[in-house]
Design a protein around this motif. Structure first.
Motif, PDB file in Angstrom:
ATOM      1  N   VAL A   1       1.177  -6.526   4.922  1.00 23.59           N
ATOM      2  CA  VAL A   1       0.465  -7.630   5.568  1.00 23.59           C
ATOM      3  C   VAL A   1       0.024  -7.221   6.966  1.00 23.59           C
ATOM      4  CG1 VAL A   1       0.659 -10.000   6.439  1.00 23.59           C
ATOM      5  CG2 VAL A   1       1.727  -9.360   4.248  1.00 23.59           C
ATOM      6  N   TYR A   2      -1.227  -7.498   7.281  1.00 19.66           N
ATOM      7  CA  TYR A   2      -1.722  -7.407   8.657  1.00 19.66           C
ATOM      8  C   TYR A   2      -2.090  -8.827   9.070  1.00 19.66           C
ATOM      9  CZ  TYR A   2      -4.344  -6.073  12.795  1.00 19.66           C
ATOM     10  OH  TYR A   2      -4.773  -5.950  14.092  1.00 19.66           O
TER      11      TYR A   2
ATOM     12  N   ALA B   1      -8.181  -1.670  14.816  1.00 18.46           N
ATOM     13  CA  ALA B   1      -6.720  -1.625  14.932  1.00 18.46           C
ATOM     14  C   ALA B   1      -6.065  -1.753  13.568  1.00 18.46           C
ATOM     15  CB  ALA B   1      -6.228  -2.725  15.868  1.00 18.46           C
ATOM     16  N   CYS B   2      -6.594  -2.636  12.735  1.00 17.47           N
ATOM     17  CA  CYS B   2      -6.043  -2.814  11.388  1.00 17.47           C
ATOM     18  C   CYS B   2      -6.232  -1.547  10.563  1.00 17.47           C
ATOM     19  CB  CYS B   2      -6.709  -4.013  10.706  1.00 17.47           C
ATOM     20  SG  CYS B   2      -6.137  -4.303   9.021  1.00 17.47           S
ATOM     21  N   VAL B   3      -7.417  -0.958  10.625  1.00 19.79           N
ATOM     22  CA  VAL B   3      -7.679   0.269   9.859  1.00 19.79           C
ATOM     23  C   VAL B   3      -6.745   1.384  10.304  1.00 19.79           C
ATOM     24  CG1 VAL B   3      -9.391   2.065   9.380  1.00 19.79           C
ATOM     25  CG2 VAL B   3     -10.072  -0.344   9.379  1.00 19.79           C
ATOM     26  N   ASP B   4      -6.576   1.538  11.604  1.00 19.41           N
ATOM     27  CA  ASP B   4      -5.701   2.588  12.119  1.00 19.41           C
ATOM     28  C   ASP B   4      -4.259   2.388  11.670  1.00 19.41           C
ATOM     29  OD1 ASP B   4      -7.858   3.729  13.371  1.00 19.41           O
ATOM     30  OD2 ASP B   4      -7.426   2.856  15.345  1.00 19.41           O
TER      31      ASP B   4
ATOM     32  N   ASP C   1      -3.054   3.596   2.847  1.00 25.62           N
ATOM     33  CA  ASP C   1      -4.167   3.867   1.931  1.00 25.62           C
ATOM     34  C   ASP C   1      -4.278   2.802   0.837  1.00 25.62           C
ATOM     35  OD1 ASP C   1      -6.384   5.215   0.964  1.00 25.62           O
ATOM     36  OD2 ASP C   1      -5.204   6.511  -0.347  1.00 25.62           O
ATOM     37  N   PRO C   2      -4.528   1.545   1.223  1.00 27.09           N
ATOM     38  CA  PRO C   2      -4.596   0.478   0.216  1.00 27.09           C
ATOM     39  C   PRO C   2      -5.737   0.689  -0.766  1.00 27.09           C
ATOM     40  CG  PRO C   2      -5.398  -0.290   2.345  1.00 27.09           C
ATOM     41  CD  PRO C   2      -4.791   1.052   2.580  1.00 27.09           C
TER      42      PRO C   2
ATOM     43  N   LYS D   1     -13.289  -7.511   4.399  1.00 32.01           N
ATOM     44  CA  LYS D   1     -14.516  -6.820   4.003  1.00 32.01           C
ATOM     45  C   LYS D   1     -14.773  -5.593   4.882  1.00 32.01           C
ATOM     46  CE  LYS D   1     -17.082 -10.913   2.386  1.00 32.01           C
ATOM     47  NZ  LYS D   1     -18.267 -11.755   2.651  1.00 32.01           N
ATOM     48  N   LEU D   2     -14.631  -5.781   6.194  1.00 31.28           N
ATOM     49  CA  LEU D   2     -14.962  -4.693   7.111  1.00 31.28           C
ATOM     50  C   LEU D   2     -13.890  -3.610   7.124  1.00 31.28           C
ATOM     51  CD1 LEU D   2     -16.560  -6.846   9.914  1.00 31.28           C
ATOM     52  CD2 LEU D   2     -17.736  -5.361   8.277  1.00 31.28           C
ATOM     53  N   VAL D   3     -12.637  -3.985   6.930  1.00 29.51           N
ATOM     54  CA  VAL D   3     -11.585  -2.989   6.766  1.00 29.51           C
ATOM     55  C   VAL D   3     -11.851  -2.167   5.506  1.00 29.51           C
ATOM     56  CG1 VAL D   3      -9.132  -2.693   6.223  1.00 29.51           C
ATOM     57  CG2 VAL D   3      -9.824  -4.183   8.109  1.00 29.51           C
ATOM     58  N   SER D   4     -12.222  -2.843   4.427  1.00 23.06           N
ATOM     59  CA  SER D   4     -12.512  -2.115   3.187  1.00 23.06           C
ATOM     60  C   SER D   4     -13.694  -1.168   3.380  1.00 23.06           C
ATOM     61  CB  SER D   4     -12.796  -3.098   2.045  1.00 23.06           C
ATOM     62  OG  SER D   4     -14.067  -3.703   2.173  1.00 23.06           O
ATOM     63  N   LEU D   5     -14.664  -1.565   4.206  1.00 17.00           N
ATOM     64  CA  LEU D   5     -15.800  -0.706   4.507  1.00 17.00           C
ATOM     65  C   LEU D   5     -15.347   0.556   5.247  1.00 17.00           C
ATOM     66  CD1 LEU D   5     -18.773   0.062   5.032  1.00 17.00           C
ATOM     67  CD2 LEU D   5     -18.786  -1.617   6.886  1.00 17.00           C
TER      68      LEU D   5
END
Length: 407
Positions: free
Chosen positions: A66-67, A81-84, A90-91, A107-111
């Motif tokens: 969870v973030y 920050a979430c991506v880092d 590696d979801p 959406k943007l994290v998945s991008l």
């Protein structure tokens, strides 16, 4: 080919709607991967419902992390920050649970998990080179429609403006719309979310009509008014007008909550293909100056934009009035009544009547008009042509609260 026989729908592969459907998350996610990242905000992150969703994923054999640091209006720094924080995990699937910012975060994290940054490489339309990690969206408000749309909006601090990434690749793989997740929404959030959805529906229903060439849907994310988006938009307008007062009177009214969520879902399906227009163009600079929520800004502006568009939208406004259960046969009177009905519904939802109430300085009206014209995609989607002079007139009317103004 006439526009009446042309239609576009952009939607997830799976839409689940109804009470209790959130517990389909596990079986939906496991078909996509064994590692799931849940993006949410601090409020829902502390809610027992989130723990139940995590348990549901784990019972299906999906490892979940969870973030819960998603911020309102979605600053770009928070996305990075979430991506880092999660790149090592590696979801394989990203789940957005919450309001529009949480789903846009997913959406943007998945991008960024699928493609290199920085994010500003992808601003605008059709700039994402290929598929992203699959997203499952679970809305906890009935408003943004992000669970079904091809766009994500974020705040770019360097530009001091909201910006968007628009591509069909951002449409979630699945949308799970469970009205039970909205029962904890306080009245003001319920009202503003529904006002946001109403604005989406009206602007998509009254968007410009474009020549329906075979290339149109491939060249544009948002194609303008069409037969399929019209059906969703009118359904959304009718549902929101019917169920919002009941949901505000009793937040535990399950039927009203379901009606509002269905309205927001249909509004998302409408504008995900047709697009929005002038109210959204103006809100971006207004929001940058006043730091008010997107939903409040677009809803406040809607009656004034409708007043400007009235000469170009007699038939559409008459249909909006009928969808809102306004009686009458004369299209001209119904068209005028539609503006009044929308304004009355927004007043009942507590939406401020003027840009002055939102804190816009009078001496920035001209700046807002000029900045609004820079949102070319939204400006050209408006049914009545706009230039800086007419944009200034709309902003000025919205500033002084002149709802009798008719463009």
């Amino acid at each position: 080919m006439s526009t009446a026989s042309f239609g576009v729908t952009r939607s997830p592969r799976l839409i689940l709607f109804g009470h209790g459907q959130r517990f389909a998350l596990g079986r939906t996610a496991v078909a996509l991967g064994r590692r799931a990242l849940l993006c949410t905000d601090p409020r829902f992150g502390a809610a027992p419902e989130l723990g139940a969703l995590v348990d549901n994923l784990r019972e299906a054999g999906v490892e979940a992390r969870v973030y819960d640091g998603t911020e309102a209006e979605l600053p770009a720094a928070g996305i990075h920050a979430c991506v880092d924080a999660m790149r090592g995990f590696d979801p394989e699937v990203v789940v957005g649970v919450g309001g529009g910012s949480c789903m846009d975060m997913a959406k943007l994290v998945s991008l960024l998990l699928a493609h290199d940054g920085p994010l500003d490489r992808y601003y605008g339309e059709l700039n994402v080179p290929g598929p992203v990690r699959p997203v499952i969206a679970l809305p906890t408000t009935s408003g943004t429609g992000s669970e079904v749309t091809p766009v994500a909006v974020l705040a770019d601090d360097a530009r001091d403006l909201k910006v968007g990434v628009s591509t069909p690749y951002l449409i979630p793989h699945a949308a799970i719309c469970d009205p039970d997740l909205t029962t904890s929404c306080p009245p003001r959030l319920t009202a503003y979310s529904a006002a946001d959805a109403l604005t989406h529906a009206i602007e998509s229903f009254t968007a410009v009509r474009r020549e329906p060439t075979a290339a149109l849907a491939g060249e544009r994310v948002f194609v303008g008014k069409n037969a399929l988006s019209d059906a969703y938009a009118l359904s959304a307008i009718g549902a929101i007008a019917r169920w919002l007062p009941r949901a505000l009177a009793d937040g535990a009214d399950g039927q009203a909550r379901a009606g509002l969520m269905l309205g927001a879902l249909h509004a998302g399906l409408a504008f995900g293909a047709a697009g929005t227009a002038a109210a959204h163009a103006i809100q971006y600079p207004v929001g940058a100056l006043t730091h008010t929520a997107h939903a409040v800004g677009v809803a406040q502006l809607m009656p004034y934009v409708m007043a400007y568009n009235r000469p170009a939208c007699t038939d559409e406004f008459a249909q909006i009035a009928r969808a809102m259960n306004v009686a009458g046969d004369d299209p001209e009177r119904l068209a005028d009544a539609a503006i009044d009905a929308v304004a009355a519904l927004l007043d009942g939802a507590g939406v401020p009547r003027t840009l002055a109430e939102l804190g816009l300085p009078q001496d920035r009206i001209g700046w807002v008009a000029a900045q609004s014209m820079l949102a070319a995609r939204l400006v050209t989607n408006n049914p009545r042509p706009l230039d800086e002079r007419t944009m200034h007139a709309i902003v000025a009317a919205a500033f002084r609260g002149d709802r009798a103004w008719r463009g």
